[in-house]
Each structure stands twice: as C-alpha cells, then as structure tokens.
Motif scaffolding. Structure first.
Motif, PDB file in Angstrom:
ATOM      1  N   UNK A  49       2.665  -2.891   2.587  1.00 42.22           N
ATOM      2  CA  UNK A  49       3.333  -4.177   2.367  1.00 42.22           C
ATOM      3  C   UNK A  49       2.532  -5.292   3.029  1.00 42.22           C
ATOM      4  N   UNK A  50       2.872  -6.522   2.716  1.00 46.33           N
ATOM      5  CA  UNK A  50       2.176  -7.681   3.285  1.00 46.33           C
ATOM      6  C   UNK A  50       2.269  -7.706   4.807  1.00 46.33           C
ATOM      7  N   UNK A  51       3.352  -7.153   5.377  1.00 50.79           N
ATOM      8  CA  UNK A  51       3.507  -7.149   6.834  1.00 50.79           C
ATOM      9  C   UNK A  51       2.774  -5.984   7.502  1.00 50.79           C
ATOM     10  N   UNK A  52       2.056  -5.173   6.716  1.00 50.54           N
ATOM     11  CA  UNK A  52       1.266  -4.073   7.255  1.00 50.54           C
ATOM     12  C   UNK A  52       1.984  -2.739   7.305  1.00 50.54           C
ATOM     13  N   UNK A  53       3.305  -2.729   7.078  1.00 50.67           N
ATOM     14  CA  UNK A  53       4.033  -1.461   7.085  1.00 50.67           C
ATOM     15  C   UNK A  53       3.746  -0.686   5.801  1.00 50.67           C
ATOM     16  N   UNK A  54       3.956   0.618   5.866  1.00 51.18           N
ATOM     17  CA  UNK A  54       3.741   1.481   4.707  1.00 51.18           C
ATOM     18  C   UNK A  54       5.065   1.948   4.138  1.00 51.18           C
ATOM     19  N   UNK A  55       5.093   2.057   2.820  1.00 54.30           N
ATOM     20  CA  UNK A  55       6.234   2.648   2.129  1.00 54.30           C
ATOM     21  C   UNK A  55       5.698   3.711   1.181  1.00 54.30           C
ATOM     22  N   UNK A  56       6.541   4.672   0.876  1.00 52.72           N
ATOM     23  CA  UNK A  56       6.146   5.730  -0.042  1.00 52.72           C
ATOM     24  C   UNK A  56       7.206   5.936  -1.095  1.00 52.72           C
ATOM     25  N   UNK A  57       6.762   6.072  -2.330  1.00 50.30           N
ATOM     26  CA  UNK A  57       7.660   6.193  -3.478  1.00 50.30           C
ATOM     27  C   UNK A  57       7.280   7.435  -4.275  1.00 50.30           C
ATOM     28  N   UNK A  58       8.281   8.222  -4.674  1.00 51.99           N
ATOM     29  CA  UNK A  58       8.027   9.384  -5.533  1.00 51.99           C
ATOM     30  C   UNK A  58       7.674   8.866  -6.921  1.00 51.99           C
ATOM     31  N   UNK A  59       6.463   9.195  -7.387  1.00 57.89           N
ATOM     32  CA  UNK A  59       6.054   8.745  -8.716  1.00 57.89           C
ATOM     33  C   UNK A  59       6.130   9.882  -9.737  1.00 57.89           C
ATOM     34  N   UNK A  60       6.220  11.126  -9.243  1.00 53.93           N
ATOM     35  CA  UNK A  60       6.327  12.261 -10.164  1.00 53.93           C
ATOM     36  C   UNK A  60       6.967  13.445  -9.440  1.00 53.93           C
ATOM     37  N   UNK A  61       7.929  14.069 -10.098  1.00 52.38           N
ATOM     38  CA  UNK A  61       8.511  15.318  -9.604  1.00 52.38           C
ATOM     39  C   UNK A  61       7.821  16.467 -10.330  1.00 52.38           C
ATOM     40  N   UNK A  62       7.407  17.475  -9.574  1.00 53.31           N
ATOM     41  CA  UNK A  62       6.755  18.641 -10.153  1.00 53.31           C
ATOM     42  C   UNK A  62       7.796  19.758 -10.238  1.00 53.31           C
ATOM     43  N   UNK A  63       8.074  20.229 -11.433  1.00 50.45           N
ATOM     44  CA  UNK A  63       9.061  21.289 -11.659  1.00 50.45           C
ATOM     45  C   UNK A  63      10.435  20.968 -11.079  1.00 50.45           C
ATOM     46  N   UNK A  64      11.071  19.863 -11.500  1.00 49.78           N
ATOM     47  CA  UNK A  64      12.397  19.543 -10.974  1.00 49.78           C
ATOM     48  C   UNK A  64      13.423  20.605 -11.378  1.00 49.78           C
ATOM     49  N   UNK A  65      14.444  20.763 -10.562  1.00 48.54           N
ATOM     50  CA  UNK A  65      15.477  21.770 -10.822  1.00 48.54           C
ATOM     51  C   UNK A  65      16.361  21.387 -12.010  1.00 48.54           C
ATOM     52  N   UNK A  66      16.389  20.111 -12.339  1.00 52.23           N
ATOM     53  CA  UNK A  66      17.158  19.613 -13.497  1.00 52.23           C
ATOM     54  C   UNK A  66      16.450  18.374 -14.029  1.00 52.23           C
TER      55      UNK A  66
END
Length: 145
Positions: A49-66
C-alpha cells in the motif's frame, strides 16, 4: 519537437518503472502450502500500500472443496464473501531484513483472524508465514510463483 517527445516518453517510462523498483521484496504471487497436509491450497498475491504496509489477497483457490466457496465462519467485513479475491493479510509492516510483523492473517476455512508475522527465507524464494494466538503459533512456508 523530437526532443520534447523523447523527454515525455522518458518521463512516462520512469513513472512506470520507479514504483516497480521500490516494491517491497515480499510483493508478488505466492503458492500457499498447508502445514498439515503439505498440499498446495491457493495463490496469494501480496501488494504494498502507499503507506508501506503489505496486504495479501487470494487470487486463486487450488482444488477447492466446493465451487465458489464463501467465508461462512468469518465474523468481520469478510463474512459470507467469496474466498477468491478475499484479503487475508492486513497491515503487515516491514521490520527490515526480510521480516514483517504487526499484521493479521485470516484463515478462511476457520473464519479466525490471527496476529501474524512473515519472513523471507531461502534468498526470497520462500516466505515463512506465522499466525499466533497468545503464545501458540503455527507457520506455513509459501513458495514464490
């Protein structure tokens, strides 16, 4: 006229290149590995982010249960939201030397949010991610994609 166009083009290239050069070493895509099964679970994209902090987002699920799972057990703003696209790392602050702390991580299948820290290992090709409650911590090693 030619010099002006060259300067404009050079300025545009510099504006695009500088943010990439100053990106934090932990940014990018990471394959998450379940600490219990050893199986790959998802791809998480970490951004700064602009303030230097990091965020993480799931962009893909591998073999989801549903198909198209949601965070049914979440208790915050992520409740009943799709897990794909969900922000699971929030407010991670660089501490120097490839270490990060002060953030949280969500485990969507449990709906629980943990205090978290991260550390780049193996020359930055792996990321050790820990989630803690009180003094009990679990960690996973994610692989850079």
């Amino acid at each position: 006229m030619h010099k002006i166009l060259c300067r404009v083009a050079a300025g545009a290239l510099l504006a695009v290149a500088l943010p990439a050069l100053s990106a934090d070493p932990a940014t990018g895509r990471w394959k998450t590995i379940d600490d219990q099964t050893g199986q790959a679970k998802s791809i998480v994209e970490i951004t700064q982010a602009a303030d230097g902090t990091l965020t993480g987002r799931i962009v893909e699920l591998l073999n989801p249960s549903r198909p198209n799972p949601t965070c049914d057990k979440c208790k915050d703003d992520r409740r009943n939201q799709p897990i794909t696209g969900m922000e699971i790392i929030r407010g991670m602050k660089p501490e120097g030397g490839g270490e990060y702390a002060g953030g949280t991580i969500l485990k969507p299948d449990e709906g629980k949010v943990y205090k978290s820290k991260m550390e780049l290992i193996d020359g930055g090709s792996r990321l050790q991610v820990s989630g803690c409650v009180a003094f009990i911590c679990k960690s996973q090693v994610w692989i850079r994609q």
